[in-house]
Scaffold this motif. Sequence first.
Motif, PDB file in Angstrom:
ATOM      1  N   GLY A   1       0.802  -1.225   0.000  1.00 32.81           N
ATOM      2  CA  GLY A   1       0.000   0.000   0.000  1.00 32.81           C
ATOM      3  C   GLY A   1       0.829   1.267   0.000  1.00 32.81           C
ATOM      4  O   GLY A   1       2.040   1.250  -0.218  1.00 32.81           O
ATOM      5  N   GLN A   2       0.151   2.358   0.224  1.00 29.50           N
ATOM      6  CA  GLN A   2       0.795   3.666   0.254  1.00 29.50           C
ATOM      7  C   GLN A   2       1.547   3.821   1.578  1.00 29.50           C
ATOM      8  O   GLN A   2       0.946   3.696   2.639  1.00 29.50           O
TER       9      GLN A   2
ATOM     10  N   ARG B   1      -3.482  -4.026  15.667  1.00 31.79           N
ATOM     11  CA  ARG B   1      -4.602  -4.198  16.590  1.00 31.79           C
ATOM     12  C   ARG B   1      -5.946  -4.077  15.872  1.00 31.79           C
ATOM     13  O   ARG B   1      -6.924  -4.723  16.258  1.00 31.79           O
ATOM     14  N   ARG B   2      -6.008  -3.239  14.848  1.00 33.99           N
ATOM     15  CA  ARG B   2      -7.263  -3.116  14.085  1.00 33.99           C
ATOM     16  C   ARG B   2      -7.523  -4.345  13.231  1.00 33.99           C
ATOM     17  O   ARG B   2      -8.619  -4.508  12.705  1.00 33.99           O
TER      18      ARG B   2
ATOM     19  N   LEU C   1       1.794   3.709  15.240  1.00 37.12           N
ATOM     20  CA  LEU C   1       0.955   3.508  14.053  1.00 37.12           C
ATOM     21  C   LEU C   1       0.949   2.042  13.630  1.00 37.12           C
ATOM     22  O   LEU C   1      -0.087   1.502  13.228  1.00 37.12           O
TER      23      LEU C   1
ATOM     24  N   GLU D   1      -1.197   0.121  16.145  1.00 39.36           N
ATOM     25  CA  GLU D   1      -2.627   0.376  15.935  1.00 39.36           C
ATOM     26  C   GLU D   1      -3.161  -0.363  14.705  1.00 39.36           C
ATOM     27  O   GLU D   1      -4.278  -0.899  14.728  1.00 39.36           O
TER      28      GLU D   1
ATOM     29  N   ASP E   1      -5.978  -4.637  10.403  1.00 39.59           N
ATOM     30  CA  ASP E   1      -5.756  -4.190   9.027  1.00 39.59           C
ATOM     31  C   ASP E   1      -4.608  -4.951   8.381  1.00 39.59           C
ATOM     32  O   ASP E   1      -4.533  -5.081   7.169  1.00 39.59           O
TER      33      ASP E   1
END
Lengths: 427, 405
Positions: free
Chosen positions: A168-169, A192-193, A186, A189, A195
């Motif tokens: 990705g970016q 944890r999400r 970051l 996070e 993603d």
Amino acid sequence: MSHATRDHLGRPVVVVTGIGIVTSLGEGKQDNWRNLVAGISGVRQIDRFSTEGLRTQIAGLIDWQGDGPYCSPVHSLTLARKSASEAIAQSKIGSQGSFPGPLFLAISPAETKWDQRMDVYKSDNSDNSTGYERLIRNASQGDFHHYYSLFQYGSTAEFLAGEFGTRGQPISLTTACASGATSVQLGVEAIRRGDTDAALCVGTDGEICEEMVVRFTLLSALSTQNDDPQGASKPFSKTRDGFVMAEGSATLVLESYDSAKARGAKILGVVRGTGERADTFHRTRSKPDGSAIIDTITRSLADAGMSPADIDCINAHGTSTPENDKMEYLALSAALGSELDNTPISSNKSMIGHTLSAAGTIEAAISLMTISNGVIPPTINCHEQDPNILMDVVPNVKREQPVSTVMSNSFGFGGQNVCLIFSAEPD
Amino acid sequence: MTGIGLISSLGEGLDKHWAQLTSGKTPVPSVDSDSQAPYPVHPIVALEIDSQIPKRSDQRQMGPWQHLGTYTAGLALDDAGIAHNEALLAATNMIVSAGGGERDIEVDTAIMELLSTADEPGPLLNDSLMNNLRPTLFLAQLSNLMAGNISIVHGVTDSSRTFMGDELAGVMAVDTAVAQIQHGQGEIFLVGGAYIAERADMTMLMAMGNTLHQGEHSPVWSRESGDGGMIMGSASAFLVLESREHAESRGVKPYARIDRIVADRCNRHAGAARKTADKLLERIADQLPSGPLPVISGCCGIQPQLGEEHEFLESLTSRGVSPAIRGVTTVIGNTMEAQFPVNVALASLAISRGAFFDPFDSSGTEQVFADRPDQVLISNWGHWRGESLALIGKPGVSLRGGTRS
């Protein structure tokens, strides 16, 4: 993933499976660790440019990288490449040129420097134009496309993303001297999400030039103890007089615990918690009551589900400026209470200097090495501790003791405060 | 999205933008052909700075770029009804997409003159910098000090992050905030950026890449037939984003809903950006409606990516979508880190007012869209690197395939 390993708040556990580091103490974990525990300083006289007329003439420069004549984005990129390569090789994640997650890069804002500005200025003096009129004319007529692609704000991240094949970016970020810690936040996070299962968190800073030294000098932030470069960075000392600028890079490969286990990766540590709180008091100073820093530390403990007694040692922000070290002590005493008496606090900036945008990542790497080695690196140059700073700062000599949890602090101009907590893999 | 602060060369605030972009005539952009000659730019409008940055001591610590961002952030907080609400501001997270602040052009000019003839420039440079740089200039230049100033002036004090990297920094800032909200990593965010185009140092950087359009202003699509090139624009947009529950509990009515943001990068070899955009489109295809669709494009004007983006947008017809494209850069220019937040603000404006903008040029490239927009597609590619697409939707109107949250 119905039995996925979760933390106390039901989130995926985030672990570290790769560490890379390059500082003024050397390239790679081995050299850095050897010098850190030996209490060696990487600070020396600046020889990259003339220091005549400068109040500060010392820094933790890295000039052995062989990336040609000094050009700041090339240098920051070279350092980042070294640390990222080391971390990825250790984690054995993905395949060559294909890292299975996003890139979070902590880096100083890209700026065209005097070398490039003068290159453009001098490239054509055929009319009488001066200043930016001449720069802009020459810029459009000469062949400066390489500068254009190096000095975009996202350039370094772009090149790293291309080389390591992150997904990705990429995100280039700055939170001043907390940037490195923000890149880890970051990554944590994002995992944890859910993603991503992995993230490449890189901090790099290779920006030492005349104007950077002058800028920090004008803010009265730098040590001017030029006659003893290796003794100039003296966090928590009575005679501390400012920080010593330095260069370096570190990288952490973060992964979800489950994904690391599933591929049989060696787990180097767990990111237990992160905390953050922006300050509103002043552009370069903390609130006098330390409340924003205190909140930052308290939030990191809450995020980790830990109490002050769980922290075995602290990797201080410890810049060696009169202001930072005083405020860090004040905030730690308030946030940790009497537990602070039993908690050693070490500042590796005493040896490495202050690597600015990279410092948070470098100190995260050293925190993890502290856990795996059971040795706390010393705060060197502490021959006369500030009598108002009543902490055990591990003065001058390393300490061997089991360490399972380390707190790492990062504070930056603009009221940026971040605190990270790392621990060993639970048995 | 419950708060919008928007300033561009068209003016300050949503109403000014709405009036100029829905007047029934082709909008007339504001252009300054002199300050960065031979490159035209869209200039910033004058700010009533005291209204958002009341303390002179704060104003003095910033340059025009930080003024613009801090000011616009204040507009967004006002608009969301959370300005001066200390408790809520202390729980408000911030992601700023930032470049950097202005250099001191006079000092630079004097130093260049001095160094250009010097045999030993080093000591001269040191001496000039030590004696001529203002101590506060560095703070006005630091990228993260826009966020720092917003904390100090407006009291936003939860997390504070600054993303850099030109147009895509704005995309990733909004994307990260949305992801955090969706996963309970924050209930309310202030996100945005600012760019000042009337800056010789940035003009020089862009000129080094031969990326700028010279001469008269021309609509962005018309630059496909020439050498191409960007016209930079001064602008800022800040958005207050919050979870639906959080907005409802405050009793505020949202402008719009951010449904999808997808972004990726490529090496920009010929055709690569188009391919990346095709793949991004695949990821949101299940949420694309059929029939007429309003599209806001941040196409920068540089060839060949201008042509590639145009071709990509026209290719939507093969999916049964008739794009009504608005090349925002025709009217406000390329606004770099501010561009995506500006585009999201404009999309939300159209959705909340129930109509789309008139075509921005008269070439016929941009089709009239006469319906109420329930969805707006944003195409936002970087001038150098990075491609992104986003879907902004009308609250209460469900999408094909459902929303991500």
